[in-house]
Design a protein around this motif. Structure first.
Motif, PDB file in Angstrom:
ATOM      1  N   MET A   1       0.926  -1.340  -0.047  1.00 43.73           N
ATOM      2  CA  MET A   1       0.018  -0.303  -0.132  1.00 43.73           C
ATOM      3  C   MET A   1       0.715   1.257   0.084  1.00 43.73           C
ATOM      4  O   MET A   1       1.103   2.134   0.956  1.00 43.73           O
ATOM      5  N   GLY A   2       1.540   1.796  -1.079  1.00 42.19           N
ATOM      6  CA  GLY A   2       2.524   2.731  -1.161  1.00 42.19           C
ATOM      7  C   GLY A   2       3.839   2.294  -0.750  1.00 42.19           C
ATOM      8  O   GLY A   2       3.958   1.297  -0.081  1.00 42.19           O
ATOM      9  N   LYS A   3       4.746   3.390  -1.156  1.00 39.76           N
ATOM     10  CA  LYS A   3       6.326   3.172  -0.791  1.00 39.76           C
ATOM     11  C   LYS A   3       6.411   3.494   0.566  1.00 39.76           C
ATOM     12  O   LYS A   3       5.804   4.434   1.112  1.00 39.76           O
ATOM     13  N   SER A   4       7.443   2.839   1.098  1.00 41.24           N
ATOM     14  CA  SER A   4       7.902   3.220   2.657  1.00 41.24           C
ATOM     15  C   SER A   4       9.062   3.470   2.772  1.00 41.24           C
ATOM     16  O   SER A   4      10.163   3.176   1.672  1.00 41.24           O
ATOM     17  N   PHE A  27     -11.132   1.657   5.615  1.00 39.90           N
ATOM     18  CA  PHE A  27     -11.834   0.323   6.322  1.00 39.90           C
ATOM     19  C   PHE A  27     -12.087  -0.765   5.152  1.00 39.90           C
ATOM     20  O   PHE A  27     -11.807  -0.288   4.197  1.00 39.90           O
ATOM     21  N   SER A  28     -12.011  -1.698   5.727  1.00 40.77           N
ATOM     22  CA  SER A  28     -12.396  -2.933   4.665  1.00 40.77           C
ATOM     23  C   SER A  28     -13.719  -3.296   4.465  1.00 40.77           C
ATOM     24  O   SER A  28     -14.505  -3.240   5.226  1.00 40.77           O
ATOM     25  N   THR A  29     -13.835  -3.725   3.205  1.00 43.72           N
ATOM     26  CA  THR A  29     -15.126  -4.251   2.740  1.00 43.72           C
ATOM     27  C   THR A  29     -14.893  -5.748   2.007  1.00 43.72           C
ATOM     28  O   THR A  29     -13.615  -6.036   1.591  1.00 43.72           O
ATOM     29  N   PRO A  30     -15.768  -6.616   1.658  1.00 44.10           N
ATOM     30  CA  PRO A  30     -15.391  -7.678   1.065  1.00 44.10           C
ATOM     31  C   PRO A  30     -14.900  -7.535  -0.267  1.00 44.10           C
ATOM     32  O   PRO A  30     -14.325  -8.471  -0.842  1.00 44.10           O
ATOM     33  N   TYR A  31     -14.916  -6.161  -0.924  1.00 39.79           N
ATOM     34  CA  TYR A  31     -14.487  -6.171  -2.275  1.00 39.79           C
ATOM     35  C   TYR A  31     -13.258  -5.231  -2.487  1.00 39.79           C
ATOM     36  O   TYR A  31     -12.495  -5.506  -3.483  1.00 39.79           O
ATOM     37  N   HIS A  32     -13.009  -4.197  -1.512  1.00 43.23           N
ATOM     38  CA  HIS A  32     -11.789  -3.462  -1.577  1.00 43.23           C
ATOM     39  C   HIS A  32     -11.455  -2.749  -0.230  1.00 43.23           C
ATOM     40  O   HIS A  32     -12.289  -3.007   0.785  1.00 43.23           O
ATOM     41  N   CYS A  55      -9.261   7.345  -2.600  1.00 40.60           N
ATOM     42  CA  CYS A  55      -8.751   6.135  -3.505  1.00 40.60           C
ATOM     43  C   CYS A  55      -9.147   4.729  -2.885  1.00 40.60           C
ATOM     44  O   CYS A  55      -9.744   4.781  -1.792  1.00 40.60           O
ATOM     45  N   HIS A  56      -8.617   3.648  -3.427  1.00 42.75           N
ATOM     46  CA  HIS A  56      -8.833   2.360  -2.718  1.00 42.75           C
ATOM     47  C   HIS A  56      -7.793   1.411  -2.886  1.00 42.75           C
ATOM     48  O   HIS A  56      -7.023   1.794  -4.101  1.00 42.75           O
ATOM     49  N   TYR A  57      -7.583   0.574  -2.222  1.00 41.81           N
ATOM     50  CA  TYR A  57      -6.746  -0.499  -2.536  1.00 41.81           C
ATOM     51  C   TYR A  57      -7.400  -1.765  -2.718  1.00 41.81           C
ATOM     52  O   TYR A  57      -8.640  -2.061  -2.259  1.00 41.81           O
ATOM     53  N   ASP A  58      -6.686  -2.777  -3.415  1.00 38.35           N
ATOM     54  CA  ASP A  58      -7.454  -4.122  -3.743  1.00 38.35           C
ATOM     55  C   ASP A  58      -7.196  -4.938  -2.147  1.00 38.35           C
ATOM     56  O   ASP A  58      -6.658  -4.354  -1.427  1.00 38.35           O
ATOM     57  N   PHE A  63      -2.403  -0.609  -4.596  1.00 35.72           N
ATOM     58  CA  PHE A  63      -3.392   0.700  -4.843  1.00 35.72           C
ATOM     59  C   PHE A  63      -3.938   0.487  -6.377  1.00 35.72           C
ATOM     60  O   PHE A  63      -3.218   0.100  -7.107  1.00 35.72           O
ATOM     61  N   GLN A  64      -5.078   1.135  -6.217  1.00 31.73           N
ATOM     62  CA  GLN A  64      -5.890   0.865  -7.398  1.00 31.73           C
ATOM     63  C   GLN A  64      -6.102   2.308  -8.042  1.00 31.73           C
ATOM     64  O   GLN A  64      -6.526   3.180  -7.206  1.00 31.73           O
ATOM     65  N   ARG A  65      -6.151   2.561  -9.517  1.00 28.98           N
ATOM     66  CA  ARG A  65      -6.286   3.644 -10.003  1.00 28.98           C
ATOM     67  C   ARG A  65      -7.545   3.982 -10.733  1.00 28.98           C
ATOM     68  O   ARG A  65      -7.646   4.614 -11.540  1.00 28.98           O
ATOM     69  N   SER A  66      -8.660   3.226 -10.103  1.00 26.72           N
ATOM     70  CA  SER A  66     -10.164   3.326 -10.585  1.00 26.72           C
ATOM     71  C   SER A  66     -10.765   4.370  -9.433  1.00 26.72           C
ATOM     72  O   SER A  66     -10.234   4.537  -8.396  1.00 26.72           O
ATOM     73  N   PRO A  67     -11.680   4.825  -9.756  1.00 28.05           N
ATOM     74  CA  PRO A  67     -12.444   5.535  -8.911  1.00 28.05           C
ATOM     75  C   PRO A  67     -13.020   4.903  -7.611  1.00 28.05           C
ATOM     76  O   PRO A  67     -13.404   3.813  -7.624  1.00 28.05           O
TER      77      PRO A  67
END
Length: 96
Positions: A1-4, A27-32, A55-58, A63-67
């Motif tokens: 989730m991003g560079k450190s 926060f987490s959902t079942p999808y992202h 943004c969101h992460y999978d 990191f995901q580049r979708s809305p």
């Protein structure tokens, strides 16, 4: 989730500048993993400024580049996550 970095700060890089993620609500959902970030620019044209990234992460932490799409039933989860981010919460208060 991003560079450190060595201090474990998450970093980002955009065309107009780069810097650190100063605060992050997730926060987490079942999808992202919906995420709101306070970006602090430390170099480039935007150095010295801050921005908010929605943004969101999978589910694997990439990191995901979708809305960012948040289900209405998850809005309270985001509100709860924002309680831990005072600077970000203050900026977002100006939206409503």
């Amino acid at each position: 989730m991003g560079k450190s970095t060595q201090r474990d700060d998450k970093t980002f890089s955009l065309h107009w500048g780069s810097g650190v993620i100063e605060e992050e609500a997730q926060f987490s959902t079942p999808y992202h993993v919906p995420t709101v970030q306070l970006l602090k620019f430390t170099s480039g044209e935007a150095a010295g400024s801050r921005a908010i990234r929605f943004c969101h992460y999978d589910l694997r932490g990439r990191f995901q580049r979708s809305p960012l799409i948040i289900d209405q039933k998850d809005v309270r989860s985001l509100a709860h996550a924002l309680k831990k981010t005072p600077k970000l919460r203050k900026l977002l208060a100006d939206l409503a």
